[in-house]
Write a protein that holds these residues in place. Structure first.
Motif, PDB file in Angstrom:
ATOM      1  N   VAL A  30      14.020  35.375 -25.606  1.00 37.27           N
ATOM      2  CA  VAL A  30      12.956  34.367 -25.642  1.00 37.27           C
ATOM      3  C   VAL A  30      11.608  35.023 -25.886  1.00 37.27           C
ATOM      4  N   HIS A  44       4.840  27.137 -30.207  1.00 42.30           N
ATOM      5  CA  HIS A  44       6.289  27.022 -30.200  1.00 42.30           C
ATOM      6  C   HIS A  44       6.817  26.964 -28.772  1.00 42.30           C
ATOM      7  N   PHE A  46      10.696  27.265 -26.654  1.00 44.17           N
ATOM      8  CA  PHE A  46      12.084  27.673 -26.826  1.00 44.17           C
ATOM      9  C   PHE A  46      12.884  27.399 -25.560  1.00 44.17           C
ATOM     10  N   LEU A  98      19.210  30.046 -29.352  1.00 46.10           N
ATOM     11  CA  LEU A  98      18.044  29.330 -28.857  1.00 46.10           C
ATOM     12  C   LEU A  98      17.815  28.059 -29.668  1.00 46.10           C
ATOM     13  N   GLY A 100      14.427  25.942 -30.945  1.00 45.46           N
ATOM     14  CA  GLY A 100      12.977  26.058 -31.043  1.00 45.46           C
ATOM     15  C   GLY A 100      12.339  24.812 -31.611  1.00 45.46           C
TER      16      GLY A 100
END
Length: 225
Positions: A30, A44, A46, A98, A100
């Motif tokens: 991350v 952003h 995540f 992940l 995003g």
């Protein structure tokens, strides 16, 4: 009494519980995604899409070194490739999946725009956006670009909609400059291909046996590199 004492100790035991290797791996992924995303602008966020698995490795001090993202823009579903090291020696690889999303502003067409239109501030508008924008979505008007296709009003503009504005066409006369140390030479050539600012173009000098490739520096100008 013993049961009451255990209840009192439980929060302390939980607080002191060591962080698992999988959690360390996820945190490293991350952090790497956030650092890469910071280069792109906007904000952003995540989250772990799937709990990562740490392969079995030999005993020693285990550390994680993120290598790269599976996508240039860390949006939607992607993964981070991470090297596993024991006592500083690489012993394997892992991936962390992940999700995003991005918060920022994108450029939309104010109205229908025709092919070959060179974008200007009165033709586009900044629009708030949150989620996963189209790949290559524009956040600012790029220089030396024009639309390579017609677009409709309200469309989010992307790099795929653009092409360089041709500064040199095949058959144009081009002033070529060649520099070496303090010596600079210029000569007139003829273009054998087309291109925009920064593109490479094929040039032919009068009487030359072969063509040369140079970088376009302006209308009718190029530099040998």
């Amino acid at each position: 009494m013993r049961a009451a004492a255990l209840l009192l100790l439980a929060p302390a035991l939980v607080a002191q519980a060591p962080v698992s290797p999988a959690e360390h791996l996820a945190d490293a992924a991350v952090a790497f995604a956030q650092a890469e995303a910071a280069k792109l602008g906007g904000a952003h966020t995540f989250k772990i899409a799937q709990p990562p698995r740490v392969p079995v490795v030999r005993a020693g001090a285990l550390t994680f070194e993120p290598s790269h993202l599976s996508k240039r823009e860390p949006l939607g579903r992607f993964f981070v490739v991470v090297a596993l090291k024991v006592d500083g020696e690489k012993v394997g690889m892992a991936r962390v999946d992940l999700d995003g999303s991005w918060v920022g502003t994108v450029l939309r067409a104010k109205g229908d725009l025709a092919r070959k239109t060179e974008l200007s501030a009165d033709q586009v508008e900044s629009s708030p956006f949150e989620g996963v924008p189209p790949e290559g979505a524009l956040t600012a008007i790029p220089e030396g670009q024009r639309l390579m296709r017609s677009v409709i009003s309200g469309k989010i503009l992307t790099r795929a909609d653009l092409e360089p504005v041709p500064l040199v066409q095949s058959g144009d006369k081009v002033r070529l400059t060649a520099t070496h140390d303090s010596l600079s030479i210029t000569l007139d050539t003829t273009a054998r291909s087309r291109g925009g600012l920064g593109d490479r173009v094929r040039l032919e000098a009068p009487g030359a046996r072969r063509q040369v490739t140079a970088v376009i520096t302006g209308p009718g100008e190029a530099k040998l590199q």
